[in-house]
Design an enzyme around this catalytic site. Structure first.
Site, short mmCIF file in Angstrom:
data_model
loop_
_atom_site.label_atom_id
_atom_site.label_comp_id
_atom_site.label_asym_id
_atom_site.label_seq_id
_atom_site.Cartn_x
_atom_site.Cartn_y
_atom_site.Cartn_z
N HIS A 144 -12.95 -13.96 -0.58
CA HIS A 144 -12.69 -15.12 0.28
C HIS A 144 -14.05 -15.73 0.62
O HIS A 144 -14.89 -15.06 1.24
CB HIS A 144 -12.00 -14.68 1.57
CG HIS A 144 -10.69 -13.99 1.32
ND1 HIS A 144 -9.48 -14.65 1.40
CD2 HIS A 144 -10.39 -12.71 0.98
CE1 HIS A 144 -8.50 -13.80 1.12
NE2 HIS A 144 -9.02 -12.61 0.86
N HIS A 203 -1.65 -12.07 -1.90
CA HIS A 203 -1.89 -10.79 -1.24
C HIS A 203 -0.53 -10.15 -0.99
O HIS A 203 0.37 -10.80 -0.43
CB HIS A 203 -2.57 -11.00 0.11
CG HIS A 203 -4.04 -11.34 0.04
ND1 HIS A 203 -4.53 -12.38 -0.69
CD2 HIS A 203 -5.11 -10.74 0.63
CE1 HIS A 203 -5.85 -12.42 -0.55
NE2 HIS A 203 -6.24 -11.44 0.25
N GLU A 232 -0.91 -4.89 1.03
CA GLU A 232 -2.19 -4.49 1.64
C GLU A 232 -1.82 -3.60 2.82
O GLU A 232 -2.08 -2.40 2.82
CB GLU A 232 -2.97 -5.74 2.08
CG GLU A 232 -4.30 -5.41 2.78
CD GLU A 232 -5.04 -6.65 3.30
OE1 GLU A 232 -4.44 -7.74 3.34
OE2 GLU A 232 -6.22 -6.51 3.70
N ASP A 284 -14.06 -9.60 1.78
CA ASP A 284 -14.84 -10.37 2.78
C ASP A 284 -16.15 -9.62 3.04
O ASP A 284 -16.32 -8.99 4.09
CB ASP A 284 -14.03 -10.47 4.09
CG ASP A 284 -12.68 -11.12 3.87
OD1 ASP A 284 -12.63 -12.35 3.72
OD2 ASP A 284 -11.68 -10.38 3.82
N1 ADE Z 1 -8.09 -13.30 4.56
C1 ADE Z 1 -9.32 -12.85 4.38
N2 ADE Z 1 -9.30 -11.56 4.05
C2 ADE Z 1 -8.01 -11.17 4.00
C3 ADE Z 1 -7.33 -9.97 3.71
N3 ADE Z 1 -7.98 -8.85 3.40
N4 ADE Z 1 -6.00 -9.94 3.79
C4 ADE Z 1 -5.34 -11.05 4.12
N5 ADE Z 1 -5.91 -12.21 4.40
C5 ADE Z 1 -7.25 -12.28 4.32
ZN ZN Z 2 -8.21 -10.76 0.58
#
Ligand code: ADE
Ligand code: ZN
Length: 330
Positions: free
Chosen positions: A19, A197, A200, A279
């Site tokens: 991101h 995504h 997670e 990130d």
């Molecule tokens: N936005 C930035 N990082 C993220 C993540 N790991 N999961 C979901 N949204 C995100």
């Molecule tokens: Zn992500």
């Protein structure tokens, strides 16, 4: 130095889950806050770093969206992207597929065009100056509604030449992929590739929904797939890429420790996985640190590391010739 660490550092890699707003380092955050006269709740870099202590995805996202408020002008998005590009050079990332979250910016009054133009100009310059290739993937924020996603998709159409794919991110729990089935259908009709995504923090059913309803080419994260053996078989047979982000998963407490991470189990199950940084400014690690720490804690062999790096190219949206070229280099 350890032979595997040396191999990780020097080998060309592709990054597929990154991101761009998540590359905002504390020093740039402070600099942009001053430059744009934006009030932030941190006096210095140490205070910012101190705040980067998360208990789950939601607690991270609250700080992450706060941080993004210092990004106002096209130059800010250019500078942000350029700083990440310099990291790519350092880390031997030769191809990157970058997410951006336009709703985070547009919903606070920042113009869509300047966001995409700032990011795109930096990536274009990187390609001209040192051959870095890239794709831009625009994500919908899943905690917002379908109407908001449709509006942002309309704005993206003008920039179809710059935006390659559509993704889905933000808070996963209670925001299933099916909420966005219609907007993803429209995106596909407009010729965007899709990713999302899923799995997670959320359940394995969300991975099924992303595949069946959003028609995704890749699943971002997907580490919850072992809840469902049928799903694992599907992911294996179709070789659906799962863009795993180990340090992110530890910082957001998806796993307690790297030793407990299931990346090796995924590899052993024949799944198409690779390592990414998500990130990196918030999770304290760009791609090489993700590879090096995971290799150490899961005791990955040189062959396994090689497979992960080859998978990063196989799973990319590069054309066949470029994939084959980079795989030969590895
Ligand atoms: N936005 C930035 N990082 C993220 C993540 N790991 N999961 C979901 N949204 C995100
Ligand atoms: Zn992500």
């Amino acid at each position: 130095m350890n032979e595997i660490i040396e191999f990780i550092k020097k080998t060309p890699k592709a990054e597929l889950h990154l991101h761009i707003e998540g590359t905002l380092e504390p020093n740039l955050l402070i600099k942009l806050a001053k430059r744009n006269n934006i009030k932030i709740p941190f006096a210095n870099v140490d205070e910012v770093k101190f705040a980067y202590n998360f208990s789950n995805l939601e607690s991270f996202l609250n700080i992450f969206y706060q941080g993004s408020k210092v990004l106002i002008k096209e130059q800010d998005f250019f500078d942000l992207t350029w700083a990440y590009i310099l990291k790519c050079k350092e880390e031997n990332i030769v191809h990157t597929e970058v997410f951006f979250d336009p709703q985070t910016h547009v919903n606070r009054g920042v113009n869509f065009d300047l966001v995409i133009n700032g990011i795109h100009k930096a990536l274009l310059k990187a390609n001209k100056e040192f051959g870095l290739t890239s794709k831009i993937i625009m994500c919908f924020l899943r905690h917002l509604d379908e109407i908001s996603a449709f509006k942002i998709l309309d704005q993206a159409l003008v920039h179809k030449d710059k935006i390659f794919g559509i993704g889905l991110d933000s808070s996963e729990k209670d925001h299933p992929p099916r909420k966005f089935e219609r907007v993803f259908k429209k995106a596909i009709e407009k010729d965007f590739l899709t990713v999302a995504h899923a799995g997670e923090e959320g359940p394995s059913e969300y991975i099924w929904e992303a595949l069946n309803l959003l028609k995704v080419k890749r699943i971002d994260h997907g580490v919850q797939c072992f809840q469902d053996e049928k799903l694992v078989q599907k992911l294996k047979i179709d070789q659906i890429p799962l863009t795993v982000c180990p340090l992110s998963n530890i910082k957001l407490r998806v796993f307690n420790t790297l030793q407990e991470h299931n990346l090796k189990k995924m590899l052993n199950a024949g799944l198409m996985v690779m390592i990414n940084s998500d990130d990196p400014a918030y999770f304290d690690g760009y791609i090489n640190k993700n590879y090096i720490e995971t290799q150490k804690e899961l005791n990955l062999s040189l062959r396994e590391v090689k497979t992960l790096i080859i998978n990063s190219f196989k799973s990319s949206f590069l054309d066949k010739e470029k994939k084959e070229y980079w795989i030969r280099q590895v």
